[in-house]
Design a protein around this motif. Structure first.
Motif, mmCIF file in Angstrom:
data_model
loop_
_atom_site.group_PDB
_atom_site.id
_atom_site.type_symbol
_atom_site.label_atom_id
_atom_site.label_comp_id
_atom_site.label_asym_id
_atom_site.label_seq_id
_atom_site.Cartn_x
_atom_site.Cartn_y
_atom_site.Cartn_z
ATOM 1 N N THR A 137 0.901 -1.239 0.024
ATOM 2 C CA THR A 137 -0.003 0.188 -0.249
ATOM 3 C C THR A 137 0.999 1.136 0.026
ATOM 4 N N LEU A 138 0.411 2.231 -0.800
ATOM 5 C CA LEU A 138 1.177 3.254 -0.870
ATOM 6 C C LEU A 138 0.252 4.744 -0.575
ATOM 7 N N TRP A 139 0.569 5.558 0.284
ATOM 8 C CA TRP A 139 -0.121 6.799 0.598
ATOM 9 C C TRP A 139 0.572 8.001 -0.164
ATOM 10 N N TYR A 140 -0.362 9.007 -0.417
ATOM 11 C CA TYR A 140 0.308 10.384 -1.030
ATOM 12 C C TYR A 140 -0.783 11.079 -0.917
ATOM 13 N N TRP A 141 -0.639 12.312 -0.936
ATOM 14 C CA TRP A 141 -1.477 13.592 -0.680
ATOM 15 C C TRP A 141 -1.786 14.209 -2.229
ATOM 16 N N ARG A 142 -3.071 14.373 -2.541
ATOM 17 C CA ARG A 142 -3.434 15.044 -3.719
ATOM 18 C C ARG A 142 -2.877 16.622 -3.788
ATOM 19 N N THR A 143 -2.162 16.978 -4.730
ATOM 20 C CA THR A 143 -1.678 18.470 -4.810
ATOM 21 C C THR A 143 -1.869 18.699 -6.250
ATOM 22 N N LEU A 144 -1.660 20.032 -6.497
ATOM 23 C CA LEU A 144 -1.717 20.587 -7.898
ATOM 24 C C LEU A 144 -0.396 21.252 -8.082
ATOM 25 N N ASP A 145 0.439 20.911 -9.431
ATOM 26 C CA ASP A 145 1.617 21.500 -9.640
ATOM 27 C C ASP A 145 1.551 23.056 -9.931
ATOM 28 N N ALA A 146 0.480 23.575 -10.431
ATOM 29 C CA ALA A 146 0.121 24.892 -10.901
ATOM 30 C C ALA A 146 -0.516 25.462 -9.546
ATOM 31 N N PRO A 147 -0.173 26.772 -9.355
ATOM 32 C CA PRO A 147 -1.179 27.621 -8.213
ATOM 33 C C PRO A 147 -2.573 27.349 -8.456
#
Length: 311
Positions: free
Chosen positions: A75-85
């Protein structure tokens, strides 16, 4: 049967809960290889940067390095983010009610419900998680990004099914308001009940339309007030089909003011472009009422927002 929750869950980061992905069998030498293939909306450079910042974790919460070997079925965990502002949507959510079981809020126009596409921080769910600190918030139902009004959230996982089943079983009373053109011909028939069968159009992305067959969508339509060439209508849906209210008013020849999907689908805004905030979809989820399945109380929540009728 509900899926068992993992033994450990990472904490929120700025209101964003961690996302989980299971490593499927494949020719993955490293975790990076798998992520680039499985979650390809993020480029390889993006995943390299996230791994370098320690933003990808294993099931025990350990940060994985860029060259970490890939373990099948892990299992892998990550946080959803955007590369652009992410541009700020300049409208605020209002909390109508909060207790141990549910959260009722008044959603503004233009604010998406949950992270998707180019919206993460500027979503109703993430804003509320930051505001309340409650990581387990889950929407019981959904409104389109363009629609304003009352939205309910479940607070506790153990009671989530009881609340969400109200919508599935249609034991909840919902009232909407909409601003649409005035029609002399239609006025003589109001109030009326629109019954039809809705289906997705095969020749138009996102749009629904009425087709022959047994009705699966029912809406009661009443006149509230007229202002010149426009009027404000009360809409009481008996069913919950996608875009039901928008399709029914459009089929009656009075599409909702500000609708970018009906009758003609408008093009998506260019990347970085802001919507015309002066012209929202004039559709409001005015009221929700139900008997609370957990407490047995009679609940009623009403929006404090209004719809501008004039042009």
């Amino acid at each position: 049967m509900s899926r068992a929750r993992p033994a450990w869950t990472p904490p929120m980061r700025d209101g964003v809960s961690a996302s989980r992905v299971a490593v499927t069998p494949g020719p993955w030498r490293t975790v990076l290889d798998f992520l680039v293939h499985r979650l390809s909306t993020i480029p390889e450079t993006g995943w390299r940067e996230r791994l370098g910042r320690g933003e990808v974790l294993d099931a025990q919460g350990h940060a994985l390095a860029v060259d970490a070997p890939c373990v099948i079925h892990s299992t892998l965990w990550y946080w959803r983010t955007l590369d652009a502002p992410e541009p700020r949507i300049p409208f605020e959510v209002e909390v109508l009610h909060q207790d141990d079981w549910l959260l009722a809020v008044d959603k503004p126009h233009f604010l998406p419900m949950t992270p998707k596409g180019r919206y993460v921080q500027e979503t109703l769910l993430v804003r509320l998680k930051r505001l309340t600190g409650i990581e387990t918030l889950v929407p019981m139902h959904r409104l389109d990004r363009e629609t304003a009004g009352v939205v309910l959230f479940s607070v506790r996982p153990e009671t989530r099914h009881a609340y969400q089943s109200m919508f599935r079983d249609r034991v909840i009373h919902k009232v909407y308001e909409a601003v649409a053109p005035w029609s002399d011909a239609l006025a003589a028939t109001l109030p009326l009940e629109r019954r039809s069968r809705l289906a997705e159009r095969e020749d138009a992305f996102m749009q629904m339309h009425e087709v022959d067959g047994e009705p699966n969508a029912v809406t009661r339509i009443e006149l509230i007030e007229r202002h010149g060439p426009r009027a404000r209508y009360r809409l009481t849906p008996q069913t919950g089909q996608k875009h039901q209210l928008r399709v029914h008013l459009n089929a009656l020849g009075i599409p909702i003011v500000g609708d970018r999907i009906y009758p003609v689908l408008q093009p998506e805004l260019a990347s970085g472009a802001e919507p015309d905030y002066t012209e929202p979809l004039r559709l409001l989820a005015r009221e929700i009422a139900f008997t609370d399945p957990v407490t047995g109380e009679a609940r009623r929540f009403a929006s404090r927002r209004g719809l501008r009728v004039s042009a």
